[in-house]
Design a protein around this motif. Sequence first.
Motif, PDB file in Angstrom:
ATOM      1  N   THR A 264       0.864  -1.174   0.000  1.00  0.00           N
ATOM      2  CA  THR A 264       0.000   0.000   0.000  1.00  0.00           C
ATOM      3  C   THR A 264       0.904   1.228   0.000  1.00  0.00           C
ATOM      4  O   THR A 264       2.030   1.185   0.510  1.00  0.00           O
ATOM      5  CB  THR A 264      -0.915   0.032   1.230  1.00  0.00           C
ATOM      6  N   VAL A 265       0.423   2.330  -0.581  1.00  0.00           N
ATOM      7  CA  VAL A 265       1.277   3.503  -0.709  1.00  0.00           C
ATOM      8  C   VAL A 265       0.447   4.778  -0.644  1.00  0.00           C
ATOM      9  O   VAL A 265      -0.705   4.806  -1.111  1.00  0.00           O
ATOM     10  CB  VAL A 265       2.083   3.458  -2.037  1.00  0.00           C
ATOM     11  N   LEU A 266       1.011   5.790  -0.050  1.00  0.00           N
ATOM     12  CA  LEU A 266       0.439   7.137  -0.104  1.00  0.00           C
ATOM     13  C   LEU A 266       1.583   8.127  -0.263  1.00  0.00           C
ATOM     14  O   LEU A 266       2.570   8.073   0.469  1.00  0.00           O
ATOM     15  CB  LEU A 266      -0.359   7.464   1.151  1.00  0.00           C
ATOM     16  N   TYR A 267       1.451   9.003  -1.250  1.00  0.00           N
ATOM     17  CA  TYR A 267       2.433  10.065  -1.465  1.00  0.00           C
ATOM     18  C   TYR A 267       1.686  11.393  -1.413  1.00  0.00           C
ATOM     19  O   TYR A 267       0.799  11.652  -2.228  1.00  0.00           O
ATOM     20  CB  TYR A 267       3.145   9.902  -2.805  1.00  0.00           C
ATOM     21  N   ALA A 268       2.023  12.202  -0.423  1.00  0.00           N
ATOM     22  CA  ALA A 268       1.344  13.488  -0.227  1.00  0.00           C
ATOM     23  C   ALA A 268       2.342  14.630  -0.303  1.00  0.00           C
ATOM     24  O   ALA A 268       3.491  14.502   0.140  1.00  0.00           O
ATOM     25  CB  ALA A 268       0.645  13.510   1.137  1.00  0.00           C
ATOM     26  N   ILE A 269       1.906  15.731  -0.902  1.00  0.00           N
ATOM     27  CA  ILE A 269       2.695  16.961  -0.930  1.00  0.00           C
ATOM     28  C   ILE A 269       1.965  17.980  -0.049  1.00  0.00           C
ATOM     29  O   ILE A 269       0.825  18.363  -0.338  1.00  0.00           O
ATOM     30  CB  ILE A 269       2.849  17.501  -2.353  1.00  0.00           C
ATOM     31  N   VAL A 270       2.623  18.364   1.032  1.00  0.00           N
ATOM     32  CA  VAL A 270       2.036  19.316   1.975  1.00  0.00           C
ATOM     33  C   VAL A 270       2.593  20.700   1.662  1.00  0.00           C
ATOM     34  O   VAL A 270       3.816  20.902   1.671  1.00  0.00           O
ATOM     35  CB  VAL A 270       2.351  18.918   3.432  1.00  0.00           C
ATOM     36  N   ASP A 271       1.704  21.617   1.412  1.00  0.00           N
ATOM     37  CA  ASP A 271       2.094  23.009   1.134  1.00  0.00           C
ATOM     38  C   ASP A 271       1.419  23.891   2.176  1.00  0.00           C
ATOM     39  O   ASP A 271       0.247  24.260   2.048  1.00  0.00           O
ATOM     40  CB  ASP A 271       1.656  23.409  -0.269  1.00  0.00           C
ATOM     41  N   ALA A 272       2.160  24.189   3.244  1.00  0.00           N
ATOM     42  CA  ALA A 272       1.571  24.953   4.349  1.00  0.00           C
ATOM     43  C   ALA A 272       1.241  26.377   3.931  1.00  0.00           C
ATOM     44  O   ALA A 272       0.234  26.943   4.374  1.00  0.00           O
ATOM     45  CB  ALA A 272       2.536  24.955   5.534  1.00  0.00           C
ATOM     46  N   LYS A 273       2.057  26.958   3.060  1.00  0.00           N
ATOM     47  CA  LYS A 273       1.813  28.350   2.652  1.00  0.00           C
ATOM     48  C   LYS A 273       0.557  28.449   1.794  1.00  0.00           C
ATOM     49  O   LYS A 273      -0.241  29.375   1.935  1.00  0.00           O
ATOM     50  CB  LYS A 273       3.032  28.885   1.891  1.00  0.00           C
TER      51      LYS A 273
END
Length: 395
Positions: A264-273
């Motif tokens: 299983t896989v999850l790839y997330a890009i977090v952009d706080a701004k």
Amino acid sequence: MTEGSIHLPGKQDLMNSRVLIVDDQEPNRKLLAALVQSMGVGHIEHARDGVEGLSKMESFQPDLVLLDIMMPNMDGFEMCRRLRQNPAWKDLPVLVNTALSEPRERVECFDAGATDMVVKPLNAPEVIARVRIHLENRLLLGALRQFHERVAQELSMASAMQHSLLPDQARLKALSEQFGLVISSRFETSSELGGDFWQVRDLQDGRLGIILVDFSGHGVAASLNAFRLHTLLDQLPPGNDPSLWLSQLNSLLKPLLPVGQFATVLYAIVDAKQERIDYAAGGAPSPILMPPNGQAQLLDASGLFLGATAKADYDNLSAPFPAGAQLLLYSDALTETQGRDGQMLGDEGLLELAQSSAQEPAPLNSLMSRFEARFPPPWEDDLTAVWIGNQAHPG
């Protein structure tokens, strides 16, 4: 002997073996010594009673004791009892030679700690056979113990290597400060090694990439896949398009996985701004998003497992991540571990647990404490949990 195998006893091992003969009668000592020597045992020591026998234990370090029962000063019963009181000799073979014939008397020998016995008058072939089998058993147990110690040491080294692949606290602290986030994690394997893997990557421009993978199975086989994945990340660094990157990663990983294994896989890009999360997933547990003033919710993480097919397409998804919002990524040990009552937490149970932990100063620590209270370790599955909070949250 090949490296990693268990050494089987041979003639050289018998030659290096040490036998202590404890008997008050010199003719008996000489007869037993001759029989033992005829087997090829190279080191033989004598004692005339239990007192002398005990005094020679430390210096001689026998592999087997041939012990008479009826002796002056200290009989064989007492010497055997004292040997068993010492942890160093609790597994030492003690072969009693006795003229006692009553069943009750023989039981007393075993109650005192004897391993085996031969009855006087001594039968030479029987003595040789019993001494041989007990020496070989001791040698085998010693070899097995050494093998286990070596395997344990190698597994410990491999476990340290696996942990070194993960972000440590210093890196998480630095990334938290750099990206205006609060990041904490928990990683536990169900055995020395596991198939969970997670990583963080600086994607520049204020964006942080987070990968969480859970390979099928546990132990060494699953951990090898985690090492394979780590190597692939250098070949194929996480990109700015989650779905495209997962498709490319699947194409590279599929040929490397043994038949029937997947992840299983999850790839997330977090952009706080920009206050958003962009992600793609394949059969992963649903991330839990906790808005600053709202109800926690499960995000969609469906899709094809990594390694399920040679070609796989994934969907790009997004969710708002405003200041004060929090996100929990995790492997399925959190939802599928069974408690003493056979019940699991499940998605809804974890959702409730995350919601109640979100306002704590250290939310992940709070969640894990409550989880462990209901589902005490050790767990049957590898566990990974990553908690990410936008900077407005005190963390």
